[in-house]
Design a protein around this motif. Structure first.
Motif, PDB file in Angstrom:
ATOM      1  N   UNK A 182       0.845  -1.211   0.000  1.00 10.34           N
ATOM      2  CA  UNK A 182       0.000   0.000   0.000  1.00 10.34           C
ATOM      3  C   UNK A 182       0.873   1.251   0.000  1.00 10.34           C
ATOM      4  N   UNK A 183       0.555   2.165  -0.902  1.00  7.64           N
ATOM      5  CA  UNK A 183       1.327   3.402  -1.004  1.00  7.64           C
ATOM      6  C   UNK A 183       0.803   4.401   0.013  1.00  7.64           C
ATOM      7  N   UNK A 184       1.694   5.110   0.651  1.00  6.60           N
ATOM      8  CA  UNK A 184       1.230   6.113   1.604  1.00  6.60           C
ATOM      9  C   UNK A 184       0.579   7.287   0.868  1.00  6.60           C
ATOM     10  N   UNK A 185      -0.495   7.767   1.414  1.00 11.45           N
ATOM     11  CA  UNK A 185      -1.182   8.901   0.803  1.00 11.45           C
ATOM     12  C   UNK A 185      -0.633  10.200   1.369  1.00 11.45           C
ATOM     13  N   UNK A 186      -0.569  11.200   0.519  1.00 11.59           N
ATOM     14  CA  UNK A 186      -0.080  12.512   0.933  1.00 11.59           C
ATOM     15  C   UNK A 186      -1.268  13.329   1.414  1.00 11.59           C
ATOM     16  N   UNK A 187      -1.175  13.802   2.636  1.00 15.54           N
ATOM     17  CA  UNK A 187      -2.255  14.616   3.183  1.00 15.54           C
ATOM     18  C   UNK A 187      -1.796  16.063   3.221  1.00 15.54           C
ATOM     19  N   UNK A 188      -2.532  16.911   2.515  1.00 13.14           N
ATOM     20  CA  UNK A 188      -2.191  18.325   2.455  1.00 13.14           C
ATOM     21  C   UNK A 188      -3.030  19.096   3.463  1.00 13.14           C
ATOM     22  N   UNK A 189      -2.347  19.865   4.264  1.00 13.99           N
ATOM     23  CA  UNK A 189      -3.037  20.743   5.208  1.00 13.99           C
ATOM     24  C   UNK A 189      -3.275  22.081   4.525  1.00 13.99           C
ATOM     25  N   UNK A 190      -4.166  22.892   5.043  1.00 13.87           N
ATOM     26  CA  UNK A 190      -4.383  24.217   4.426  1.00 13.87           C
ATOM     27  C   UNK A 190      -3.111  25.059   4.379  1.00 13.87           C
ATOM     28  N   UNK A 191      -2.265  24.924   5.376  1.00 16.88           N
ATOM     29  CA  UNK A 191      -1.015  25.694   5.365  1.00 16.88           C
ATOM     30  C   UNK A 191      -0.073  25.243   4.264  1.00 16.88           C
ATOM     31  N   UNK A 192       0.013  23.925   4.039  1.00 14.61           N
ATOM     32  CA  UNK A 192       0.909  23.437   2.988  1.00 14.61           C
ATOM     33  C   UNK A 192       0.366  23.786   1.602  1.00 14.61           C
ATOM     34  N   UNK A 193      -0.954  23.779   1.438  1.00 10.15           N
ATOM     35  CA  UNK A 193      -1.537  24.183   0.152  1.00 10.15           C
ATOM     36  C   UNK A 193      -1.229  25.643  -0.119  1.00 10.15           C
ATOM     37  N   UNK A 194      -1.352  26.472   0.915  1.00 15.25           N
ATOM     38  CA  UNK A 194      -1.049  27.891   0.757  1.00 15.25           C
ATOM     39  C   UNK A 194       0.424  28.103   0.418  1.00 15.25           C
ATOM     40  N   UNK A 195       1.300  27.324   1.043  1.00 18.17           N
ATOM     41  CA  UNK A 195       2.730  27.438   0.753  1.00 18.17           C
ATOM     42  C   UNK A 195       3.024  27.007  -0.680  1.00 18.17           C
ATOM     43  N   UNK A 196       2.385  25.940  -1.148  1.00 12.92           N
ATOM     44  CA  UNK A 196       2.597  25.492  -2.523  1.00 12.92           C
ATOM     45  C   UNK A 196       2.112  26.524  -3.532  1.00 12.92           C
ATOM     46  N   UNK A 197       0.952  27.114  -3.279  1.00 13.66           N
ATOM     47  CA  UNK A 197       0.420  28.136  -4.191  1.00 13.66           C
ATOM     48  C   UNK A 197       1.325  29.363  -4.190  1.00 13.66           C
ATOM     49  N   UNK A 198       1.767  29.770  -3.015  1.00  9.79           N
ATOM     50  CA  UNK A 198       2.665  30.931  -2.940  1.00  9.79           C
ATOM     51  C   UNK A 198       3.993  30.675  -3.626  1.00  9.79           C
TER      52      UNK A 198
END
Length: 106
Positions: free
Chosen positions: A45-61
């Protein structure tokens, strides 16, 4: 003087080791007493990546910053080419004008 000289290979002056002798070995096959059934391997089983709102904001920025930097570099390169082309065109006009006025005065 015009005859080519072929270099001669000097004899080696060191310890020379004889070539290694490779002897073949016997291959033994193991025969199992009872046949084992073949089982298809299961995928881990592959581990799933869980994105938090802070990490999504960092990726967009971070993505926006990369786009802005690459855009600024490309625009500055385009401006440099345009300015160089304009200056070369002006120099060509000035030189043509000087040559034309020099021909009229003679």
């Amino acid at each position: 003087m015009f005859k080519p000289k072929v270099p001669t290979m000097p004899q080696p002056t060191g310890l020379i080791t004889p070539p290694a002798v490779v002897e073949p070995t016997a291959v033994l096959q193991h025969t199992p007493q009872s046949p084992t059934p073949l089982v298809a391997p299961t995928a881990a089983p592959r581990p799933t990546v869980q994105l938090t709102p802070g990490s999504v904001l960092a990726l967009v920025g971070g993505g926006a910053a990369v786009v802005l930097v690459v855009g600024a570099v490309l625009v500055s390169m385009l401006l440099a080419v345009a300015i160089t082309g304009a200056s070369v065109a002006i120099c060509a006009l000035v030189i043509r004008s000087l040559i034309a006025s020099d021909n009229q005065h003679r």
